[in-house]
Design an enzyme around this catalytic site. Structure first.
Site, PDB file in Angstrom:
ATOM      1  N   ASP A  12       0.871  -1.163   0.000  1.00 49.76           N
ATOM      2  CA  ASP A  12       0.000   0.000   0.000  1.00 49.76           C
ATOM      3  C   ASP A  12       0.919   1.227   0.000  1.00 49.76           C
ATOM      4  O   ASP A  12       2.122   1.111   0.283  1.00 49.76           O
ATOM      5  CB  ASP A  12      -0.869  -0.034   1.273  1.00 49.76           C
ATOM      6  CG  ASP A  12      -1.688   1.217   1.425  1.00 49.76           C
ATOM      7  OD1 ASP A  12      -2.335   1.632   0.457  1.00 49.76           O
ATOM      8  OD2 ASP A  12      -1.669   1.804   2.538  1.00 49.76           O
ATOM      9  N   ASP A  14      -0.116   5.066   1.026  1.00 49.08           N
ATOM     10  CA  ASP A  14      -0.321   6.064   2.088  1.00 49.08           C
ATOM     11  C   ASP A  14      -0.236   5.403   3.460  1.00 49.08           C
ATOM     12  O   ASP A  14      -1.056   4.532   3.783  1.00 49.08           O
ATOM     13  CB  ASP A  14      -1.707   6.721   1.934  1.00 49.08           C
ATOM     14  CG  ASP A  14      -1.888   7.387   0.575  1.00 49.08           C
ATOM     15  OD1 ASP A  14      -1.046   8.214   0.219  1.00 49.08           O
ATOM     16  OD2 ASP A  14      -2.871   7.072  -0.119  1.00 49.08           O
TER      17      ASP A  14
HETATM   18  C1  G6P Z   1      -6.004   5.754  -0.412  1.00 52.73           C
HETATM   19  C2  G6P Z   1      -5.895   6.462   0.922  1.00 52.73           C
HETATM   20  C3  G6P Z   1      -7.175   7.204   1.248  1.00 52.73           C
HETATM   21  C4  G6P Z   1      -7.577   8.113   0.087  1.00 52.73           C
HETATM   22  C5  G6P Z   1      -7.727   7.279  -1.191  1.00 52.73           C
HETATM   23  C6  G6P Z   1      -8.050   8.147  -2.406  1.00 52.73           C
HETATM   24  O1  G6P Z   1      -6.867   4.687  -0.293  1.00 52.73           O
HETATM   25  O2  G6P Z   1      -5.595   5.541   1.956  1.00 52.73           O
HETATM   26  O3  G6P Z   1      -6.973   7.962   2.408  1.00 52.73           O
HETATM   27  O4  G6P Z   1      -8.793   8.774   0.366  1.00 52.73           O
HETATM   28  O5  G6P Z   1      -6.507   6.619  -1.435  1.00 52.73           O
HETATM   29  O6  G6P Z   1      -6.956   8.989  -2.655  1.00 52.73           O
HETATM   30  P1  G6P Z   1      -6.951  10.205  -3.684  1.00 52.73           P
HETATM   31  O7  G6P Z   1      -5.519  10.724  -3.608  1.00 52.73           O
HETATM   32  O8  G6P Z   1      -7.268   9.654  -5.030  1.00 52.73           O
HETATM   33  O9  G6P Z   1      -7.955  11.180  -3.194  1.00 52.73           O
HETATM   34 MG    MG Z   2      -2.678   3.122   3.661  1.00 58.92          MG
END
Ligand code: G6P
Ligand code: MG
Length: 214
Positions: A12, A14
């Protein structure tokens, strides 16, 4: 019957490769504060790993019309990009070491993130070339907890799901890995159903990956 062999580790992004989970939180906080909607780190826990629109719906579902929601999603992303522009990103402790260990062992590496910003973040980190496959939120209609992002990463690496280990910091991601038929290492102390849990990325080591029964 031949047992599957470990062939790939899927990361993953983030909160695993880098600390952008914090900037997602701060950007949501800024938006919901402006809209007068209560939002704290406690509510943010449910948003980890899930898509942008699904996140908004979870916190403010039904409160706004469709085009307003689209505008707020763009606004959240603008705040997020601003945090990225104002902060230098670096890999979380333990990540570079694990990537080097996997390279030496001939194990493939991929990123599977629900974020549409993932390619830009990897580019900012100078880490795009560290992965043989990168899957981001624009490539699948269903985000985590659906298994689709992880399954696409395995397909791009030409390995089967049973040959993969996932590294994840979100409950949605642990669920996605399990439903993809992959083993998982959870980063954080409160992740249910992870095959192995670590408090912190600094504890990552190839010996954990290899300790799974393949
Ligand atoms: C990942 C993160 C989320 C985020 C999502 C969409 O899943 O963990 O926190 O909301 O991505 O990200 P984006 O950058 O496309 O808004
Ligand atoms: Mg994450």
């Amino acid at each position: 019957m031949q047992m599957p062999k470990l062939k790939a580790v899927i990361f993953d992004l983030d909160g695993v490769i880098t600390c952008t989970d914090e900037y997602h939180y701060l950007a949501w906080k800024k938006l919901f504060d402006r809209l007068g909607i209560e939002f704290s780190r406690r509510e943010n826990e449910q948003l980890k790993g899930i898509g942008r629109r699904e996140s908004f719906e979870l916190i403010a579902g039904g409160k706004f019309s469709g085009d307003k929601v689209d505008r707020y999603l763009r606004e959240k992303n603008e705040y997020y990009i601003k945090f990225l522009d104002n902060n230098k990103l670096s890999p979380l402790p333990g990540i570079t070491k694990l990537l080097e260990q996997l390279n030496s062992a001939g194990i493939s590496k991929a990123v599977a993130s629900g974020s549409r910003n993932a390619p830009q973040i990897l580019n900012n980190l100078g880490m795009t070339a560290c992965f043989e496959a990168i899957v981001d939120g624009s490539m699948c209609t269903k985000s985590k907890p659906a298994p689709d992002l992880f399954l696409l990463a395995a397909e791009k690496l030409c390995v089967s799901p049973a040959e993969c280990v996932v590294v994840e910091d979100s409950q949605a991601g642990i669920q996605a890995a399990a439903d993809a038929g992959m083993k998982s290492i959870g980063i954080g102390n409160y992740l249910r159903n992870a095959d192995f849990c670590l408090a912190d990325t600094r504890l990552l080591d190839i010996s954990i990956v290899l300790s799974f029964n393949f």
